[in-house]
Design a protein around this motif. Structure first.
Motif, short mmCIF file in Angstrom:
data_model
loop_
_atom_site.label_atom_id
_atom_site.label_comp_id
_atom_site.label_asym_id
_atom_site.label_seq_id
_atom_site.Cartn_x
_atom_site.Cartn_y
_atom_site.Cartn_z
N SER A 45 0.84 -1.20 0.00
CA SER A 45 0.00 0.00 0.00
C SER A 45 0.88 1.25 0.00
O SER A 45 2.10 1.17 0.09
CB SER A 45 -0.84 0.07 1.27
OG SER A 45 -1.67 -1.03 1.39
N ALA A 46 0.22 2.38 -0.01
CA ALA A 46 0.92 3.65 0.12
C ALA A 46 1.47 3.78 1.54
O ALA A 46 0.91 3.22 2.49
CB ALA A 46 -0.04 4.79 -0.19
N THR A 51 -2.30 8.11 1.36
CA THR A 51 -3.53 8.15 0.55
C THR A 51 -4.44 9.29 0.99
O THR A 51 -4.99 10.02 0.16
CB THR A 51 -4.25 6.79 0.64
OG1 THR A 51 -3.34 5.76 0.25
CG2 THR A 51 -5.47 6.74 -0.28
N GLU A 121 0.88 4.54 -4.00
CA GLU A 121 1.34 3.16 -4.16
C GLU A 121 2.51 3.09 -5.15
O GLU A 121 3.42 2.27 -4.99
CB GLU A 121 0.19 2.27 -4.67
CG GLU A 121 -0.65 1.61 -3.58
CD GLU A 121 -1.56 2.56 -2.82
OE1 GLU A 121 -1.72 3.71 -3.25
OE2 GLU A 121 -2.11 2.14 -1.78
N PHE A 186 -4.37 -1.96 -4.57
CA PHE A 186 -5.37 -0.89 -4.68
C PHE A 186 -5.51 -0.30 -6.09
O PHE A 186 -6.49 0.37 -6.38
CB PHE A 186 -4.99 0.20 -3.65
CG PHE A 186 -5.74 1.48 -3.58
CD1 PHE A 186 -7.12 1.52 -3.43
CD2 PHE A 186 -5.05 2.70 -3.63
CE1 PHE A 186 -7.80 2.73 -3.32
CE2 PHE A 186 -5.73 3.91 -3.51
CZ PHE A 186 -7.10 3.92 -3.36
N ARG A 200 -11.16 2.43 -1.34
CA ARG A 200 -10.24 2.60 -0.21
C ARG A 200 -9.97 1.28 0.49
O ARG A 200 -10.86 0.45 0.62
CB ARG A 200 -10.79 3.63 0.79
CG ARG A 200 -10.72 5.09 0.35
CD ARG A 200 -9.30 5.58 0.05
NE ARG A 200 -8.33 5.36 1.09
CZ ARG A 200 -7.97 6.25 2.01
NH1 ARG A 200 -8.53 7.44 2.03
NH2 ARG A 200 -7.05 5.96 2.90
N GLU A 201 -8.76 1.14 0.94
CA GLU A 201 -8.30 -0.07 1.64
C GLU A 201 -8.32 -1.30 0.73
O GLU A 201 -8.37 -2.43 1.19
CB GLU A 201 -9.13 -0.35 2.90
CG GLU A 201 -9.26 0.83 3.86
CD GLU A 201 -7.92 1.38 4.32
OE1 GLU A 201 -6.93 0.63 4.37
OE2 GLU A 201 -7.86 2.59 4.61
N GLY A 202 -8.24 -1.07 -0.58
CA GLY A 202 -8.40 -2.17 -1.52
C GLY A 202 -7.19 -3.06 -1.75
O GLY A 202 -7.25 -4.01 -2.53
N SER A 203 -6.08 -2.81 -1.06
CA SER A 203 -4.89 -3.62 -1.32
C SER A 203 -5.05 -5.09 -0.95
O SER A 203 -4.46 -5.96 -1.60
CB SER A 203 -3.69 -3.09 -0.54
OG SER A 203 -3.40 -1.79 -0.92
N1 ASP Z 1 -3.59 3.04 0.21
C1 ASP Z 1 -4.98 2.71 0.01
C2 ASP Z 1 -5.81 3.24 1.15
O1 ASP Z 1 -5.25 3.70 2.14
C3 ASP Z 1 -5.22 1.26 -0.19
C4 ASP Z 1 -4.90 0.38 1.00
O2 ASP Z 1 -4.22 0.79 1.94
O3 ASP Z 1 -5.34 -0.76 1.02
O4 ASP Z 1 -7.00 3.23 1.06
#
Ligand code: ASP
Ligand code: MG
Length: 423
Positions: A45-46, A51, A121, A186, A200-203
């Protein structure tokens, strides 16, 4: 066999985190058995809160606040440069970071969002791949927007698995591929070469898709918690680790709002019976939680899951007749078109209530619902789900809280609760 590792933003928020990735990757390489298709796919992820910071850049630009946008952008670049230097990497020599903000004022907000926000990312994986290489690990950096094909649904792109799987398999099965591949979670990309994001949070979801395409032996999500706990340690003082879960438990937990894994993660794994481990990145040898078809499920502990930032919308017929069957399809059609995420549904003889995530999609949806129904709503709510519970536990949870709505079955309680200041 192939293994997939995923590191979230908190695991790579500073140079120490990146060094820890190196340590975990080395441990995996030592354990690998010498099979032809062996390898480690590392999805990252980032870094830290990048993000969120990139989201602010797009918002500033959209609001015409160019100076603030630029300041924010420079801060983001500086943050990455500082980490690079701490890792002994030379900015501009080892890695050339993107200079300009990839923003085009003639394009729609959501399209710009994906072009800008995806840079988090891109930067994190470039830094980590180069760092690993410099430490003597044979690694290749993959630019996943060129490989994971999606449609043009900006910010929530839909993956075309058929195309993606064959491209990704071909890359993976190539002769002379290094043992380790580092790529972005992501992100995806369209056929015409635009970057997209998967929500969001798609990793986690990316890691699951790649595992599915590569028939991986397992996926491990490295986190800043010991595994999946029965409650959020920031809220409940006494938490316990759940060592083993079935896929369906994990789906239910993440759907109820547990932050540990992204809700879309399970299906690609379940389809191929690939186990998912959630492990602490600070203690790589720890067992963590294993999620699989043969998991045993939570044992003898109630599980508390909070889903925050909810809004409860209640619809009533404009005339007195409320034909439930007819109204339901109309209501859910509107909800679906506006991309609302429903967390709970309740109906009575004269009303239908839905609890949804309070996102920017809500007010246009309410506007449309208002044309057909009398609509009222309450916001600043949370949904508390308690699984494997007892009547006493439910009573305790209710005490001192304002309960807007509750649904209980024998073993599960779902309470829509007013958000208190101290939560
Ligand atoms: N960097 C993205 C986010 O914070 C994806 C992830 O962390 O999964 O939403
Ligand atoms: Mg993140």
């Amino acid at each position: 066999m192939t293994r997939v590792y995923k590191f979230g933003g908190a695991s790579v928020k500073d140079a120490a985190g990146v060094r820890n990735v190196e340590r975990i990757v080395r441990l995996a390489l030592q354990e690998q058995r010498p099979l032809t298709n062996d390898g480690l796919m590392v999805v990252i992820s980032a870094m830290g809160k990048t993000t969120n910071a990139l989201e602010r850049v797009v918002e500033f630009l959209d609001a015409g606040k160019e100076e603030q946008a630029l300041n924010q952008w420079v801060d983001i670049i500086d943050f990455h440069v500082a980490i690079m230097k701490e890792l002994g990497l030379q900015p501009g020599v080892d890695i050339r970071l993107q200079g300009e903000i990839p923003y085009d004022p003639t394009l729609p907000f959501d399209e710009n969002y994906d072009q800008v926000v995806s840079m988090g990312e891109i930067m994190s994986t470039q830094i980590i791949a180069v760092y690993l290489l410099k430490q003597g690990i044979s690694v290749e950096w993959w630019n996943i927007p060129k490989l994971l094909r999606t449609d043009h649904t900006w910010r929530e792109a839909v993956v075309d698995s058929e195309t993606s799987a064959s491209v990704i398999r071909a890359g993976w099965n190539r002769a002379n591929r290094p043992q380790v591949v580092v790529t972005q979670g992501f992100l995806g990309g369209t056929a015409d070469g635009k970057r997209t994001t998967l929500g969001r949070e798609g990793s986690d979801y990316t890691a699951a898709l790649l595992a599915n395409y590569l028939d991986a032996e397992s996926v491990t999500i490295w986190k800043d918690v010991p595994g999946i706990l029965n409650a959020d340690p920031r809220i409940e003082p006494n938490t316990v680790l759940i060592p083993s879960l079935r896929y369906q438990d994990a789906v239910e937990l993440s759907y109820s709002g547990a932050q540990v894994i992204h809700p879309k993660t399970i299906r690609p794994l379940q389809n191929k019976e690939i186990p998912l481990y959630v492990k602490p990145f600070g203690d790589p040898e720890a067992a963590g939680t294993r999620i699989a078809a043969d998991g045993v499920g939570p044992v003898d502990v109630p599980i508390y899951i909070w889903r925050k930032n909810q809004i409860l919308i209640t619809m009533r017929a404009k005339d007195f007749a409320f034909a439930l069957e007819e109204s339901l399809s109309e209501i859910f059609d509107i909800i679906h078109r506006h991309r609302l995420k429903v967390s709970l549904i309740q109906s009575s003889a004269v009303t239908i209530s839905v609890c949804v995530d309070n996102t920017r999609f809500v007010s246009p949806a309410i506007e449309e619902l208002n044309k057909h129904f009398k609509v009222s709503y309450n916001d600043h709510l949370s949904l508390l789900t308690i699984r494997d519970t007892t009547p006493e536990i439910i009573e305790n949870a209710k005490a001192g809280r304002t309960i807007m709505l509750s649904q209980t079955t024998r073993r599960t309680a779902r309470l829509v609760v007013k958000e208190e200041e101290n939560q």
